[in-house]
Design a protein around this motif. Structure first.
Motif, PDB file in Angstrom:
ATOM      1  N   UNK A  71     -16.516  28.263   0.335  1.00 20.58           N
ATOM      2  CA  UNK A  71     -16.256  28.379   1.771  1.00 20.58           C
ATOM      3  C   UNK A  71     -15.049  29.262   2.031  1.00 20.58           C
ATOM      4  N   UNK A  72     -13.963  28.986   1.330  1.00 19.33           N
ATOM      5  CA  UNK A  72     -12.726  29.739   1.546  1.00 19.33           C
ATOM      6  C   UNK A  72     -12.883  31.192   1.125  1.00 19.33           C
ATOM      7  N   UNK A  73     -13.451  31.409  -0.062  1.00 24.30           N
ATOM      8  CA  UNK A  73     -13.570  32.770  -0.573  1.00 24.30           C
ATOM      9  C   UNK A  73     -14.555  33.609   0.206  1.00 24.30           C
ATOM     10  N   UNK A  74     -15.684  33.018   0.595  1.00 25.79           N
ATOM     11  CA  UNK A  74     -16.687  33.780   1.337  1.00 25.79           C
ATOM     12  C   UNK A  74     -16.156  34.218   2.691  1.00 25.79           C
ATOM     13  N   UNK A  75     -15.361  33.375   3.323  1.00 26.62           N
ATOM     14  CA  UNK A  75     -14.784  33.770   4.604  1.00 26.62           C
ATOM     15  C   UNK A  75     -13.845  34.955   4.429  1.00 26.62           C
ATOM     16  N   UNK A  76     -13.096  34.950   3.364  1.00 25.75           N
ATOM     17  CA  UNK A  76     -12.196  36.077   3.109  1.00 25.75           C
ATOM     18  C   UNK A  76     -12.964  37.342   2.770  1.00 25.75           C
ATOM     19  N   UNK A  77     -14.051  37.199   2.001  1.00 27.32           N
ATOM     20  CA  UNK A  77     -14.788  38.367   1.539  1.00 27.32           C
ATOM     21  C   UNK A  77     -15.714  38.952   2.607  1.00 27.32           C
ATOM     22  N   UNK A  78     -16.320  38.083   3.413  1.00 31.72           N
ATOM     23  CA  UNK A  78     -17.380  38.536   4.299  1.00 31.72           C
ATOM     24  C   UNK A  78     -17.016  38.535   5.782  1.00 31.72           C
ATOM     25  N   UNK A  79     -15.869  37.982   6.151  1.00 30.39           N
ATOM     26  CA  UNK A  79     -15.534  37.920   7.579  1.00 30.39           C
ATOM     27  C   UNK A  79     -15.396  39.305   8.191  1.00 30.39           C
ATOM     28  N   UNK A  80     -14.765  40.238   7.466  1.00 30.71           N
ATOM     29  CA  UNK A  80     -14.591  41.590   8.006  1.00 30.71           C
ATOM     30  C   UNK A  80     -15.947  42.272   8.219  1.00 30.71           C
ATOM     31  N   UNK A  81     -16.843  42.141   7.237  1.00 30.02           N
ATOM     32  CA  UNK A  81     -18.168  42.754   7.377  1.00 30.02           C
ATOM     33  C   UNK A  81     -18.994  42.071   8.455  1.00 30.02           C
TER      34      UNK A  81
ATOM     35  N   UNK B 196     -30.089  38.648   5.863  1.00 34.12           N
ATOM     36  CA  UNK B 196     -29.127  39.014   6.901  1.00 34.12           C
ATOM     37  C   UNK B 196     -27.816  38.265   6.702  1.00 34.12           C
ATOM     38  N   UNK B 197     -26.721  38.901   7.118  1.00 36.29           N
ATOM     39  CA  UNK B 197     -25.403  38.326   6.885  1.00 36.29           C
ATOM     40  C   UNK B 197     -25.177  37.060   7.697  1.00 36.29           C
ATOM     41  N   UNK B 198     -25.816  36.950   8.865  1.00 31.40           N
ATOM     42  CA  UNK B 198     -25.655  35.724   9.660  1.00 31.40           C
ATOM     43  C   UNK B 198     -26.163  34.515   8.887  1.00 31.40           C
ATOM     44  N   UNK B 199     -27.290  34.664   8.189  1.00 36.24           N
ATOM     45  CA  UNK B 199     -27.802  33.569   7.370  1.00 36.24           C
ATOM     46  C   UNK B 199     -26.891  33.316   6.172  1.00 36.24           C
ATOM     47  N   UNK B 200     -26.340  34.384   5.625  1.00 39.05           N
ATOM     48  CA  UNK B 200     -25.392  34.207   4.532  1.00 39.05           C
ATOM     49  C   UNK B 200     -24.186  33.386   4.954  1.00 39.05           C
ATOM     50  N   UNK B 201     -23.674  33.640   6.158  1.00 44.61           N
ATOM     51  CA  UNK B 201     -22.556  32.852   6.667  1.00 44.61           C
ATOM     52  C   UNK B 201     -22.982  31.415   6.945  1.00 44.61           C
ATOM     53  N   UNK B 202     -24.272  31.213   7.248  1.00 42.61           N
ATOM     54  CA  UNK B 202     -24.780  29.857   7.407  1.00 42.61           C
ATOM     55  C   UNK B 202     -24.683  29.062   6.110  1.00 42.61           C
ATOM     56  N   UNK B 203     -24.877  29.738   4.983  1.00 44.12           N
ATOM     57  CA  UNK B 203     -24.703  29.087   3.684  1.00 44.12           C
ATOM     58  C   UNK B 203     -23.254  28.632   3.504  1.00 44.12           C
ATOM     59  N   UNK B 204     -22.317  29.429   4.022  1.00 38.73           N
ATOM     60  CA  UNK B 204     -20.904  29.052   3.960  1.00 38.73           C
ATOM     61  C   UNK B 204     -20.669  27.754   4.736  1.00 38.73           C
ATOM     62  N   UNK B 205     -21.235  27.666   5.930  1.00 29.72           N
ATOM     63  CA  UNK B 205     -21.093  26.445   6.725  1.00 29.72           C
ATOM     64  C   UNK B 205     -21.671  25.238   5.985  1.00 29.72           C
ATOM     65  N   UNK B 206     -22.826  25.426   5.352  1.00 28.02           N
ATOM     66  CA  UNK B 206     -23.430  24.330   4.587  1.00 28.02           C
ATOM     67  C   UNK B 206     -22.551  23.927   3.410  1.00 28.02           C
TER      68      UNK B 206
ATOM     69  N   UNK C 147     -14.070  30.967  12.769  1.00 33.05           N
ATOM     70  CA  UNK C 147     -13.235  31.242  11.604  1.00 33.05           C
ATOM     71  C   UNK C 147     -11.975  30.377  11.625  1.00 33.05           C
ATOM     72  N   UNK C 148     -11.411  30.185  12.820  1.00 33.52           N
ATOM     73  CA  UNK C 148     -10.225  29.333  12.947  1.00 33.52           C
ATOM     74  C   UNK C 148     -10.537  27.895  12.539  1.00 33.52           C
ATOM     75  N   UNK C 149     -11.728  27.402  12.915  1.00 30.69           N
ATOM     76  CA  UNK C 149     -12.140  26.051  12.512  1.00 30.69           C
ATOM     77  C   UNK C 149     -12.227  25.940  10.988  1.00 30.69           C
ATOM     78  N   UNK C 150     -12.744  26.986  10.356  1.00 34.38           N
ATOM     79  CA  UNK C 150     -12.830  26.976   8.896  1.00 34.38           C
ATOM     80  C   UNK C 150     -11.436  26.935   8.287  1.00 34.38           C
ATOM     81  N   UNK C 151     -10.540  27.791   8.790  1.00 33.87           N
ATOM     82  CA  UNK C 151      -9.186  27.813   8.254  1.00 33.87           C
ATOM     83  C   UNK C 151      -8.483  26.484   8.405  1.00 33.87           C
TER      84      UNK C 151
END
Length: 417
Positions: free
Chosen positions: A241-251, A374-384, A322-326
Motif C-alpha cells: 500500500x505504502x510503496x504503490x502510492x509512492x510509485x504510482x500516485x504521480x502517474x 488500467x491504472x485505476x484498477x491497479x490502484x483498486x488493488x492498493x485499496x484492497x 491519498x491523504x487518507x492512505x497516508x
C-alpha cells in the motif's frame, strides 16, 4: 541522567538521518518515473518490470543480510548500503538503455534491503537500550524524506526536466544526511549465541503468552512462528500500500485524472505529509489505544478512503484519498517492527525483509494490473491491500507497553537483526 538523555538524543538524530536518507533516495527516483517512462518510451508493464527488478533485488538481499549483519554489524552495513544507494541515482540518470536500467533497479533493491534491516535494527536497539519509544518518530523521518524528495522533484521540474541535474542535487542532500548519521549511530555489541536465544525466547513469551515462544528449528535455521508469519503478511500488504502510492500516485494523477506536470509529484507530497503528521503522534496513540486498534482502524481508513476516491474520480478527490492512505497506513510498519523486535532478532530480520520486498515488488504487481486493466484498477488493488492489513492485525499478538526494557540493558537485535 542528563548524559543518558544526551546520548539518546544524539543516537536518535543519527538513526533518524538514516530513515530520512532511505525515504529521500527512494522517492527521488520513483517521483521521476514519468520522465523515465518518456525517455525510454516504456509501457506501464515495463514500468512494472522495472519496479519488479528492484523487488527481486530486495528479496535476494534477505539470505545475505543476516550474514552481513553478523560479520560487520548494523552500523557498518548501514553506511556501506547508503553509499551504494547514492551511486545508484547516478546509474538511473546515466543508464543508456532499458536493460541497464533494470540492473540498476536490481542493485537499488539489494541496497535498500540491507539499509532497511540495518536501520530498523538500530531503531529497535535504540528503544531497548534507552527504554523509550522512538520507532514511530523514526519512521516519520522516512516519510519526511519522501516528502522532501517529492517537493524537490516538483521544484526542479519547473526549472529543468533533466534527470542528471535533479539527481546531482539529490546526491548532495544524501551526502549531508549520511554525514549526520555517522555522528551517533549505535555501536554494535556482540552477544553469545545462548544470550541471543534467551532474548528471543523471552521476547516471544512476552508477546504471545503461549507455547510457541520458541520457533521450531531445522538444521540450525529458525522457522518463523505463526505470529511472525502473520506479521510478515501484514508487513507485505502494508508496504504494498505504502510503496504503490509512492510509485504510482504521480502517474495516476498525470494519466488518469490529467493533473499538470507540476501537480503530479504532489501526490507523493500529500501522502508523505500526512504520514509524517500521523507518525509524530503515533507513539501517543499507541499508549492510549494500543497497537492493534491503531493498525486495524488506520488500515481500514486507508483502504476505504482510497476506494471512494477512485470511484469519484478527479484531482481533488484523488489527493483526499491519498491523504487518507497516508494517515491510515502511517502507524502500520512502526507497530509491526516493534512487535517483530519483541519476538527476537530472527523475526525482525524476516519481517524487515518481507517489508522491503513488499515495498519494492508490490508496486510492480500494480504495474502489471494497470497494463492489463488500467491504472485505476491497479490502484483498486492498493485499496484492497490496506484492508488485508486490517484482517491480519486481528491475528497478531501485539506487545504491551510494560514489556519495554529498562535503560542500560544490553541489546539483542543490534548485530543479529
Amino acid at each position: 541522567m542528563l548524559r543518558v538523555r544526551d546520548d539518546f538524543l544524539r543516537a536518535h538524530l543519527a538513526i533518524a538521518a538514516l530513515f530520512c536518507f532511505l525515504g529521500f533516495q527512494y522517492a527521488t527516483w520513483v517521483s521521476r518515473l514519468p520522465a523515465l517512462k518518456a525517455d525510454f518510451e516504456l509501457s506501464d508493464g515495463q514500468i512494472g518490470l522495472l519496479l519488479m527488478a528492484s523487488g527481486i533485488g530486495a528479496a535476494a538481499s534477505f539470505p545475505l543480510v543476516a550474514t552481513m549483519m553478523k560479520r560487520y554489524g548494523s552500523r557498518t552495513l548501514a553506511t556501506v548500503s547508503a553509499i551504494v544507494l547514492g551511486l545508484v541515482l547516478g546509474g538511473f540518470a546515466l543508464a543508456p538503455n532499458f536493460a541497464v536500467l533494470l540492473l540498476v533497479a536490481a542493485l537499488d533493491g539489494v541496497a535498500v534491503g540491507f539499509l532497511n534491516v540495518a536501520m530498523n535494527a538500530q531503531g529497535a536497539a535504540l528503544e531497548v537500550r534507552f527504554g523509550r519509544t522512538a520507532m514511530s518518530r523514526l519512521h516519520a523521518t522516512f516519510s519526511a524524506g519522501l516528502g522532501l524528495a517529492a517537493l524537490l522533484a516538483s521544484g526542479v521540474n519547473i526549472v529543468t526536466t533533466t534527470l542528471s541535474a535533479h539527481f546531482a542535487i539529490a546526491v548532495a542532500v544524501l551526502a549531508l544526511l549520511l554525514l549526520l548519521a555517522g555522528t551517533g549511530m549505535l555501536a554494535d555489541e556482540p552477544q553469545s549465541a545462548e544470550a541471543d536465544r534467551t532474548a528471543d525466547r523471552e521476547s516471544a513469551e512476552a508477546a504471545s503468552g503461549a507455547a510457541e515462544a520458541t520457533p521450531p528449528k531445522r538444521r540450525g535455521i529458525p522457522l518463523p512462528s505463526r505470529i511472525t508469519i502473520w506479521m510478515g503478511v501484514a508487513m507485505v500488504f502494508g508496504t504494498i500500500t505504502e510503496g504503490a502510492m509512492n510509485d504510482w500516485s504521480a502517474l495516476y494523477l498525470k494519466n488518469v485524472v490529467h493533473a499538470s506536470p507540476q501537480l503530479a509529484p504532489l501526490g507523493i507530497a500529500v501522502i508523505s505529509v500526512m504520514m509524517v503528521v500521523a507518525r509524530l503522534f503515533a507513539d501517543g496513540w499507541r499508549t492510549r489505544f494500543g497497537d492493534g486498534p491503531i493498525v486495524r482502524v488506520g488500515s481500514t481508513v486507508a483502504g476505504l478512503g482510497l476506494a471512494l476516491a477512485l470511484l469519484v474520480g478527479g484531482v481533488v478527490p484523488a489527493l483526499i484519498g491519498f491523504a487518507c492512505v497516508g494517515l491510515g497506513i502511517a502507524a502500520v510498519t512502526p507497530c509491526v517492527y516493534v512487535a517483530a523486535a519483541r519476538q527476537g532478532s530472527d523475526a525482525l530480520a524476516l519481517v524487515a525483509a518481507t517489508g522491503t520486498t513488499g515495498l519494492l515488488a508490490g508496486p510492480a504487481v500494480i504495474g502489471f494490473v494497470a497494463n492489463a486493466t488500467g491504472l485505476a484498477w491497479g490502484m483498486g488493488v492498493v485499496a484492497a491491500s490496506a484492508l488485508v492489513v486490517a484482517l491480519c492485525s486481528t491475528r497478531i499478538a501485539w506487545p504491551t507497553l510494560d514489556a519495554a526494557q529498562a535503560p542500560g540493558t544490553s541489546d539483542p537485535v543490534l548485530r543479529e537483526a
